[in-house]
Design an enzyme around this catalytic site. Sequence first.
Site, PDB file in Angstrom:
ATOM      1  N   HIS A 190       0.843  -1.192   0.000  1.00 24.91           N
ATOM      2  CA  HIS A 190       0.000   0.000   0.000  1.00 24.91           C
ATOM      3  C   HIS A 190       0.875   1.239   0.000  1.00 24.91           C
ATOM      4  CE1 HIS A 190      -3.409  -2.624   1.728  1.00 24.91           C
ATOM      5  NE2 HIS A 190      -3.535  -2.466   0.420  1.00 24.91           N
ATOM      6  N   GLU A 244       0.625  -4.773  11.101  1.00 26.02           N
ATOM      7  CA  GLU A 244       0.284  -3.359  10.967  1.00 26.02           C
ATOM      8  C   GLU A 244       1.150  -2.611  11.973  1.00 26.02           C
ATOM      9  OE1 GLU A 244      -1.883  -1.984   8.858  1.00 26.02           O
ATOM     10  OE2 GLU A 244      -3.330  -3.550   8.296  1.00 26.02           O
ATOM     11  N   ARG A 248      -3.324   4.683  -2.103  1.00 30.21           N
ATOM     12  CA  ARG A 248      -3.181   3.342  -1.504  1.00 30.21           C
ATOM     13  C   ARG A 248      -2.856   2.270  -2.545  1.00 30.21           C
ATOM     14  NH1 ARG A 248      -5.537  -0.257   2.511  1.00 30.21           N
ATOM     15  NH2 ARG A 248      -6.622  -2.031   1.579  1.00 30.21           N
ATOM     16  N   HIS A 267       2.496  -3.575   6.881  1.00 27.26           N
ATOM     17  CA  HIS A 267       1.569  -2.479   6.554  1.00 27.26           C
ATOM     18  C   HIS A 267       1.594  -1.468   7.692  1.00 27.26           C
ATOM     19  CE1 HIS A 267      -0.899  -4.320   3.203  1.00 27.26           C
ATOM     20  NE2 HIS A 267      -0.173  -5.353   3.595  1.00 27.26           N
ATOM     21  N   GLU A 285       1.667   3.764   3.072  1.00 27.57           N
ATOM     22  CA  GLU A 285       2.102   3.235   4.373  1.00 27.57           C
ATOM     23  C   GLU A 285       3.626   3.310   4.466  1.00 27.57           C
ATOM     24  OE1 GLU A 285       0.024  -0.524   4.326  1.00 27.57           O
ATOM     25  OE2 GLU A 285      -1.903   0.491   4.139  1.00 27.57           O
TER      26      GLU A 285
END
Length: 765
Positions: A177, A377, A235, A303, A180
Amino acid sequence: MSRIARHRLPLITLALAVATSSGLAQTKHYEDHKVARIEIRTLDQLRAIESLEPEPDFWTHGRGIGVVEVQFGPDAFAEFEALEIPHRVVIEDVQALVDAERARLAEGDPDAAWYDDFKTLAEINVRVDELVAAHPNIASVATIGQSLEGRDIRAMRISGLGPGAGRIGILFDGCQHAREWISPMTVMYIAETLMNSYGTDPRVTALLDSAEIFIIPVVNTDGYEYSWNSERLWRKNRRNNGDGTFGVDLNRNWGYQWGGQGSSGTTSSQIYRGPSAFSEPETRVVRDFIAAHPGIEAHIDFHSYTQLILSPWGYTSTLPPNQPEFDELNALMAGAIAGVHGMTYVYGPSYTTIYPASGVMPDWVFGAAGAKSWTIELRPAGAAGGGFAPPPAQIIPTAEENFEAVLQLGARLTTALAMSFETQPPERIPSGEDFSFVVVIAEVTGTLAPGSGALRYRIGTGGSFSTSPLVSLGGERYEATLPAADCDSMYQFYVEASSTGGQTISLPAGGSLEPLDVLVSDVAVTFADDCETNAGWQVGFPGDTATTGIWNRMDPEGTAAQPEDDHTPAPGTDCWVTDGRAGAGIGTYDVDGGATTLVSPVFDASEPWEIIGGEAYLTYHRWYSNDRGSNPGTDSMPILISNDGGQSWTLLEDVTENAGRWVARSFKVSDFVPPTADMLVRFVARDDGGGSIVEAAIDDITLEVFGCTRHPADFNKDGVLDIFDFLAFQSMFVQRDPRADLDHSTGVGVFDIFDFLEFQRLFVG
Ligand code: 0X9
Ligand code: ZN
């Protein structure tokens, strides 16, 4: 993968890097945009937000009941406010956040270190080339394919110089993405630290000698460039969907359960899955790379943001068959992360821990390629911490904690054998006899080399270790035996075993550098009470005012605050407890109205005749609960010791620990009072706080004197046999001390020549 490093930079990235560093302004895409943290309580609320025009950007992609963070344009925000859904604005001005970041990056700091701020694709590529050039023997880089717009997608390989056979592959990637930005920084840091620490840090060396690590810093190279140069919060990739919209969400484009829940067929959607599985060159390139490296056994797709560790599956709530393994490894990584800077990363299966998403990379890697796979994440925890544009000071700590996670994961996955004690060896063992204990050796990923299990021991803290082989007890159990030793010696030992692949492990892990100590000593037990009968305890003490919860001795009835069982192993049932009845409620028979005191019978802590160099230890098992009720944590249980039959008392401990289980406590008596033959111990359970629940129990009390068994002729107890022992014997004989009545052939209590002869016999030995 080609091991040949490529130093050539693609011209296109160079050109864009120039544009970026010249501070070319991005169009202002986010004027008057806000990010709100919203608590979704009904699916209707969710649908209402989703159907606003233009559709707001979900920064958290979880779309369901719970907390979401959503970016709104000005019109959509006004409409959203009209819905009256509870929320809090966490970013007032998205454009200001983006502008501030851009100004900071444009300004630059010539003294800054590389990880002090985010880096462009071009800068990342330069860094990769420099790193590989500096570590040519352990690192290489290859271009594994091109993006839609023709940008290179590159992968590093890092592996140690040890023997090559049997090493597993581990893949880390960042930036599927585009926005990020902390993800490529994190995987770059991982790559760099592995390279720099090989040969110096033993954990890194061990990992790189048993694994090859692949790192793809930027999967979505087009999107990343676009996020730097045009739309910061882009994104997807840069696919022209042909209908005026751009971009496919690469993390919905993977071909395992593609097209299902949590992906969209609408081209404008942030989670647009593309027209078919693997329709995008970026996912195909990485898929083919993984397929070409069947040794890859584990993978993490990095991410941001929200601080999560997510294991498969994303597409279904059904748990994978090896869920216990994922549970263990999830917790391992979360613990590793927490240990570095104290950060919490919530962990669990993707679908249930955050939300359903289909066509995600880890589902394909796990489901189709058969490697354990995760989404991590990264920081921050929420949009309030900057969301996709956190302060750059977050880069290093984020990278550090995730480096620790991958290092521990790698260690766990490359461990051939795991060794543990069946029960922790004691601190003291008896003298004059062999001492055996059981070691469990599990074959985690390897095979135990026959005969390699060994106990290594020495007496004292210096000199070399002797070896005694482990003896198989069947299965994973092995017996280790320390040979008999003289009283008062100290053993140091550790256990060692090797895999057929040549990996040696030790228990404790530090082997000869951190052996366990065990003291060889004898023991005399002078008091032992399992509380199955009353050995002379007394309930009550001046000042006691408790009205309920008075100490009694019984088989306790379990409550949330009181044990169900005594401590003594079966057939033991009873202990001392502050009224062991359960009663109608938790507060029925707890201590109320002041103190209730339990006083032990007199016990002897003086040195027994048969022990020399004795140290008395008092041990008891206690249960204490004061964390229930309306006013928890307001009381304590003082435990006091007396050495003069109860005239004076010294505090041993003031218990506040709500362990919810039996806790063993041992005290060296001389640390508190000089040991005598007139010892007492007293337990004061009390409720002074009012309203709080107080429950206590006591069981299995012992007084042990550790020392060495006296030689039977060592009458002055100084550890040597000489004339003074004879003199000591003689004086005791004269005083008709029963201990000098060594011979009973002419009757007990008869002091005669035969006692002298017996002394002489013992002395000569
Ligand atoms: O939605 C995603 O692709 C990932 N989150 S992000 O905010 N970085 O876009 C998470 C994917 C994790 N997998 C599942 N939730 N199934
Ligand atoms: Zn993402």
